[in-house]
Design a protein around this motif. Structure first.
Motif, PDB file in Angstrom:
ATOM      1  N   SER A   9      -3.081  10.998  -0.948  1.00  0.00           N
ATOM      2  CA  SER A   9      -2.246  10.712   0.224  1.00  0.00           C
ATOM      3  C   SER A   9      -1.194   9.645  -0.037  1.00  0.00           C
ATOM      4  O   SER A   9      -0.161   9.625   0.627  1.00  0.00           O
ATOM      5  CB  SER A   9      -3.120  10.312   1.410  1.00  0.00           C
ATOM      6  OG  SER A   9      -3.908   9.185   1.086  1.00  0.00           O
ATOM      7  N   ASP A  10      -1.444   8.767  -1.008  1.00  0.00           N
ATOM      8  CA  ASP A  10      -0.465   7.720  -1.299  1.00  0.00           C
ATOM      9  C   ASP A  10       0.479   8.078  -2.457  1.00  0.00           C
ATOM     10  O   ASP A  10       1.175   7.218  -2.971  1.00  0.00           O
ATOM     11  CB  ASP A  10      -1.138   6.370  -1.517  1.00  0.00           C
ATOM     12  CG  ASP A  10      -2.317   6.409  -2.485  1.00  0.00           C
ATOM     13  OD1 ASP A  10      -2.674   7.511  -2.959  1.00  0.00           O
ATOM     14  OD2 ASP A  10      -2.890   5.344  -2.748  1.00  0.00           O
TER      15      ASP A  10
ATOM     16  N   THR B 282       3.818   9.340  -3.120  1.00  0.00           N
ATOM     17  CA  THR B 282       4.966   9.471  -2.224  1.00  0.00           C
ATOM     18  C   THR B 282       6.302   9.716  -2.913  1.00  0.00           C
ATOM     19  O   THR B 282       7.297   9.963  -2.228  1.00  0.00           O
ATOM     20  CB  THR B 282       5.097   8.202  -1.361  1.00  0.00           C
ATOM     21  OG1 THR B 282       5.237   7.074  -2.232  1.00  0.00           O
ATOM     22  CG2 THR B 282       3.877   8.012  -0.470  1.00  0.00           C
TER      23      THR B 282
ATOM     24  N   CYS C 261       5.349   8.193  -8.665  1.00  0.00           N
ATOM     25  CA  CYS C 261       3.917   8.413  -8.464  1.00  0.00           C
ATOM     26  C   CYS C 261       3.453   9.645  -9.256  1.00  0.00           C
ATOM     27  O   CYS C 261       2.415   9.607  -9.919  1.00  0.00           O
ATOM     28  CB  CYS C 261       3.604   8.623  -6.987  1.00  0.00           C
ATOM     29  SG  CYS C 261       3.955   7.234  -5.907  1.00  0.00           S
TER      30      CYS C 261
ATOM     31  N   HIS D 270       1.026  16.278  -0.934  1.00  0.00           N
ATOM     32  CA  HIS D 270       0.214  15.234  -1.587  1.00  0.00           C
ATOM     33  C   HIS D 270      -0.935  15.853  -2.386  1.00  0.00           C
ATOM     34  O   HIS D 270      -2.012  15.284  -2.463  1.00  0.00           O
ATOM     35  CB  HIS D 270      -0.330  14.233  -0.557  1.00  0.00           C
ATOM     36  CG  HIS D 270       0.737  13.582   0.252  1.00  0.00           C
ATOM     37  ND1 HIS D 270       1.495  12.540  -0.227  1.00  0.00           N
ATOM     38  CD2 HIS D 270       1.191  13.833   1.502  1.00  0.00           C
ATOM     39  CE1 HIS D 270       2.369  12.176   0.695  1.00  0.00           C
ATOM     40  NE2 HIS D 270       2.210  12.957   1.756  1.00  0.00           N
TER      41      HIS D 270
ATOM     42  N   TYR E 200      -4.318   4.904  -7.068  1.00  0.00           N
ATOM     43  CA  TYR E 200      -4.129   5.973  -6.086  1.00  0.00           C
ATOM     44  C   TYR E 200      -5.471   6.439  -5.544  1.00  0.00           C
ATOM     45  O   TYR E 200      -6.474   6.456  -6.246  1.00  0.00           O
ATOM     46  CB  TYR E 200      -3.391   7.160  -6.715  1.00  0.00           C
ATOM     47  CG  TYR E 200      -1.984   6.816  -7.124  1.00  0.00           C
ATOM     48  CD1 TYR E 200      -0.937   6.839  -6.208  1.00  0.00           C
ATOM     49  CD2 TYR E 200      -1.699   6.428  -8.426  1.00  0.00           C
ATOM     50  CE1 TYR E 200       0.341   6.491  -6.575  1.00  0.00           C
ATOM     51  CE2 TYR E 200      -0.412   6.086  -8.805  1.00  0.00           C
ATOM     52  CZ  TYR E 200       0.594   6.113  -7.869  1.00  0.00           C
ATOM     53  OH  TYR E 200       1.881   5.775  -8.240  1.00  0.00           O
TER      54      TYR E 200
END
Length: 66
Positions: free
Chosen positions: A8-9, A11, A15, A39, A61
């Motif tokens: 989910s992180d 972005t 990443c 994601h 992450y």
């Protein structure tokens, strides 16, 4: 074996690159596909899911099984 995670992180493309590099560091044979909008990280590798998840987590992450 195919393994999928929701990160989910995750972005941005930085990443994606960081996660791809982390996975390939522990599983050089890994084919990593990402869907930034969803994601989702899909990994085709002989490495087990726990090893792959730990490699992603070590980079900071939150990877959850999809």
């Amino acid at each position: 074996m195919k393994t999928e995670f929701i990160v989910s992180d995750m972005t941005c493309n930085h990443c994606v690159q960081t996660i791809t590099r982390a996975v390939q560091d522990v599983a050089p044979d890994a084919a990593v596909q990402t869907d930034l909008g969803a994601h989702r990280v899909t990994i085709e590798s002989s490495a087990d899911a726990a090893t792959l998840q730990a490699a992603i987590a070590e980079e900071g992450y939150d990877a959850q099984p999809a």
